[in-house]
Motif scaffolding. Structure first.
Motif, PDB file in Angstrom:
ATOM      1  N   TYR A 122      -1.310 -13.400  11.647  1.00 34.71           N
ATOM      2  CA  TYR A 122      -1.347 -12.193  10.817  1.00 34.71           C
ATOM      3  C   TYR A 122       0.078 -11.682  10.567  1.00 34.71           C
ATOM      4  CZ  TYR A 122      -2.159  -7.497   9.155  1.00 34.71           C
ATOM      5  OH  TYR A 122      -2.130  -6.357   8.406  1.00 34.71           O
ATOM      6  N   PRO A 123       0.511 -11.556   9.304  1.00 31.46           N
ATOM      7  CA  PRO A 123       1.881 -11.129   9.001  1.00 31.46           C
ATOM      8  C   PRO A 123       2.237  -9.756   9.570  1.00 31.46           C
ATOM      9  CG  PRO A 123       0.838 -12.043   7.043  1.00 31.46           C
ATOM     10  CD  PRO A 123      -0.241 -11.899   8.069  1.00 31.46           C
ATOM     11  N   GLY A 124       1.271  -8.834   9.571  1.00 32.80           N
ATOM     12  CA  GLY A 124       1.548  -7.515  10.134  1.00 32.80           C
ATOM     13  C   GLY A 124       1.855  -7.587  11.618  1.00 32.80           C
ATOM     14  N   LEU A 150      11.966 -12.443  10.907  1.00 32.76           N
ATOM     15  CA  LEU A 150      10.505 -12.361  10.966  1.00 32.76           C
ATOM     16  C   LEU A 150       9.971 -11.274  10.032  1.00 32.76           C
ATOM     17  CD1 LEU A 150       9.876 -12.754  14.814  1.00 32.76           C
ATOM     18  CD2 LEU A 150       9.533 -14.466  13.025  1.00 32.76           C
ATOM     19  N   ILE A 151      10.649 -10.141   9.984  1.00 34.74           N
ATOM     20  CA  ILE A 151      10.206  -9.054   9.101  1.00 34.74           C
ATOM     21  C   ILE A 151      10.299  -9.485   7.642  1.00 34.74           C
ATOM     22  CG2 ILE A 151      10.795  -6.749   8.243  1.00 34.74           C
ATOM     23  CD1 ILE A 151      11.572  -6.048  11.152  1.00 34.74           C
ATOM     24  N   GLN A 152      11.385 -10.132   7.279  1.00 33.98           N
ATOM     25  CA  GLN A 152      11.539 -10.592   5.892  1.00 33.98           C
ATOM     26  C   GLN A 152      10.437 -11.581   5.520  1.00 33.98           C
ATOM     27  OE1 GLN A 152      15.573 -12.025   6.296  1.00 33.98           O
ATOM     28  NE2 GLN A 152      16.418 -10.267   5.192  1.00 33.98           N
ATOM     29  N   GLU A 153      10.133 -12.501   6.426  1.00 29.22           N
ATOM     30  CA  GLU A 153       9.063 -13.474   6.166  1.00 29.22           C
ATOM     31  C   GLU A 153       7.717 -12.778   6.013  1.00 29.22           C
ATOM     32  OE1 GLU A 153      10.988 -17.208   8.748  1.00 29.22           O
ATOM     33  OE2 GLU A 153       9.269 -16.072   9.511  1.00 29.22           O
ATOM     34  N   ALA A 154       7.453 -11.818   6.901  1.00 28.13           N
ATOM     35  CA  ALA A 154       6.167 -11.124   6.865  1.00 28.13           C
ATOM     36  C   ALA A 154       6.035 -10.269   5.601  1.00 28.13           C
ATOM     37  CB  ALA A 154       6.013 -10.257   8.110  1.00 28.13           C
ATOM     38  N   ALA A 155       7.093  -9.552   5.247  1.00 30.38           N
ATOM     39  CA  ALA A 155       7.042  -8.684   4.063  1.00 30.38           C
ATOM     40  C   ALA A 155       6.870  -9.488   2.782  1.00 30.38           C
ATOM     41  CB  ALA A 155       8.308  -7.833   3.986  1.00 30.38           C
ATOM     42  N   ALA A 156       7.389 -10.724   2.768  1.00 31.56           N
ATOM     43  CA  ALA A 156       7.279 -11.571   1.570  1.00 31.56           C
ATOM     44  C   ALA A 156       5.832 -11.915   1.248  1.00 31.56           C
ATOM     45  CB  ALA A 156       8.092 -12.847   1.757  1.00 31.56           C
ATOM     46  N   THR A 157       4.919 -11.787   2.219  1.00 34.75           N
ATOM     47  CA  THR A 157       3.503 -12.064   1.970  1.00 34.75           C
ATOM     48  C   THR A 157       2.819 -10.917   1.244  1.00 34.75           C
ATOM     49  OG1 THR A 157       2.685 -11.084   4.049  1.00 34.75           O
ATOM     50  CG2 THR A 157       3.435 -13.378   4.125  1.00 34.75           C
ATOM     51  N   GLY A 158       3.463  -9.741   1.204  1.00 36.68           N
ATOM     52  CA  GLY A 158       2.850  -8.571   0.584  1.00 36.68           C
ATOM     53  C   GLY A 158       1.910  -7.814   1.501  1.00 36.68           C
ATOM     54  N   ALA A 185      12.893   1.049  -0.032  1.00 34.85           N
ATOM     55  CA  ALA A 185      11.956   1.496   1.001  1.00 34.85           C
ATOM     56  C   ALA A 185      10.785   2.240   0.365  1.00 34.85           C
ATOM     57  CB  ALA A 185      12.675   2.408   2.000  1.00 34.85           C
ATOM     58  N   ARG A 186      11.079   3.114  -0.555  1.00 30.91           N
ATOM     59  CA  ARG A 186      10.019   3.866  -1.232  1.00 30.91           C
ATOM     60  C   ARG A 186       9.092   2.934  -2.004  1.00 30.91           C
ATOM     61  NH1 ARG A 186      10.922   9.518  -4.530  1.00 30.91           N
ATOM     62  NH2 ARG A 186       9.179   9.397  -5.947  1.00 30.91           N
ATOM     63  N   GLU A 187       9.674   1.917  -2.648  1.00 30.80           N
ATOM     64  CA  GLU A 187       8.861   0.947  -3.385  1.00 30.80           C
ATOM     65  C   GLU A 187       7.907   0.217  -2.434  1.00 30.80           C
ATOM     66  OE1 GLU A 187       9.481  -3.523  -5.025  1.00 30.80           O
ATOM     67  OE2 GLU A 187      11.163  -2.138  -5.309  1.00 30.80           O
ATOM     68  N   TYR A 188       8.419  -0.191  -1.279  1.00 31.84           N
ATOM     69  CA  TYR A 188       7.577  -0.872  -0.290  1.00 31.84           C
ATOM     70  C   TYR A 188       6.475   0.051   0.224  1.00 31.84           C
ATOM     71  CZ  TYR A 188      10.467  -5.103   0.266  1.00 31.84           C
ATOM     72  OH  TYR A 188      11.111  -6.301   0.090  1.00 31.84           O
ATOM     73  N   TRP A 189       6.832   1.314   0.490  1.00 31.11           N
ATOM     74  CA  TRP A 189       5.821   2.251   0.978  1.00 31.11           C
ATOM     75  C   TRP A 189       4.750   2.508  -0.077  1.00 31.11           C
ATOM     76  CZ3 TRP A 189      10.251   5.214   3.651  1.00 31.11           C
ATOM     77  CH2 TRP A 189      10.268   4.901   5.021  1.00 31.11           C
ATOM     78  N   GLU A 190       5.135   2.547  -1.328  1.00 33.78           N
ATOM     79  CA  GLU A 190       4.135   2.727  -2.389  1.00 33.78           C
ATOM     80  C   GLU A 190       3.149   1.557  -2.404  1.00 33.78           C
ATOM     81  OE1 GLU A 190       4.952   4.809  -6.171  1.00 33.78           O
ATOM     82  OE2 GLU A 190       7.040   4.328  -5.767  1.00 33.78           O
TER      83      GLU A 190
END
Length: 333
Positions: A122-124, A150-158, A185-190
């Motif tokens: 699970y990416p999260g 690891l965070i970059q890889e996980a975030a790339a999954t959406g 950051a705001r874009e990701y949180w949205e």
């Protein structure tokens, strides 16, 4: 022969209902928007034994939007999903224990479930494990570069959890690869909030209210914050600030703002600012030095209103009170 055919049909039906965590998050968002078909599909999948559907129901009870918030039920659904092999369910237990939500706070349990979640794909979970790695928490040897990777890889999954973790570092850190970028950051949180992740909604409400990473929108901020007030610190900061100053269409109610801020003043800069003002301006009981200490805490966390207010209040207090505030700051109640 008929019995074999019937069993095959059952197996095919169950397979057709099986969800991925990402489909589960989409259903969470749809259910919270009032989509009855999404609700029916989620319940049907859960009744067929789908572990990710169980994790999704845990999220819904944690969020408190479509259902009244029920932390005990959320935990039970996460445990059920985790026992069936769900990495999303493991993440749910990790977030509960790491933050002490409905259970006694336990970093070791939080870490073990985060690692299990990552190992289950699970990416999260990978992003949450990376936070332990970056901070060196739970006895884990610190490795910032690996954590960022690891965070970059996980975030790339959406995945919304992974996007939220990345956004937290983008909001204020100076880590290579995740250096400060409030707009991103705001874009990701949205994106994460749109898929039903409760923590992202609190952070996004905060950005909207104070105009961080983009133009302010206090009305939208309060809509996002409302279901999380008293539960999530950033959302509570938004609501308490709006009540204290009578902003965003809320009627000014300083006693209520102070009541909300008191319980979470040590958790979030905006809440600490309001509670400090509550004491300094005599709305809440306490010595003025204590109010200044909370304001200093919020300023140390780089909350702009606290930074601008701190020097003025330092001038208004006696040197003895300022020194007393410095002592209190070391161990705030």
């Amino acid at each position: 022969m008929r019995r074999i055919a019937f069993l095959l049909l059952l197996a095919v039906g169950a397979s057709a209902l099986a969800l991925s965590p990402q489909e589960g998050w989409d259903l969470v968002a749809a259910v919270e928007s009032g989509n009855q078909e999404a609700y029916a599909r989620l319940v049907e999948a859960y009744q067929a034994g789908d572990p990710e559907a169980g994790a999704a129901l845990g999220v819904l009870y944690l969020n408190g939007v479509a259902y009244p918030r029920d932390l005990e039920r959320a935990r039970r659904y996460f445990e059920w999903a985790q026992a069936k092999g769900s990495g999303w369910g493991s993440w749910g237990l990790a977030i509960l224990y790491a933050n002490g939500i409905g259970v006694a706070q336990d970093d070791q349990k939080g870490f073990r479930y985060a690692r299990e979640s990552m190992e289950r794909g699970y990416p999260g979970g990978k992003a949450l494990y990376a936070m332990f790695l970056i901070g060196g928490g739970a006895g884990l040897k610190q490795d910032i570069n690996e954590g960022v990777k690891l965070i970059q890889e996980a975030a790339a999954t959406g995945d919304p959890v992974a996007l939220n973790v990345a956004a937290r570092y983008l909001a204020s850190s100076d880590l290579p690869g995740l250096s400060r970028d409030p707009k991103k950051a705001r874009e990701y949180w949205e994106r994460a909030a749109a898929r039903g992740y409760f923590l992202a909604r609190g952070f996004l409400a905060y950005d909207f209210f104070f105009g961080i990473g983009g133009p302010p929108d206090q009305k939208r901020a309060l809509e996002l914050a409302r279901p999380l007030v008293g539960f999530e610190p950033a959302a509570t900061a938004v609501w308490a600030t709006a009540l204290y100053f009578g902003q965003g269409g809320l009627v000014q109610n300083r006693p209520e703002a102070c009541r909300l801020a008191k319980d979470q003043a040590k958790l979030q800069a905006g809440v600490a600012t309001i509670y400090g003002l509550c004491i300094l301006e005599g709305v809440a009981p306490g010595e003025r030095a204590l109010g200044l200490a909370y304001l200093a805490l919020a300023a140390a966390w780089k909350h702009p209103p606290a930074q601008s207010l701190l020097s003025d209040w330092q001038k208004r207090l006696t040197p003895e009170e300022v020194n007393r505030a410095k002592e209190l700051l070391k161990n705030l109640p």
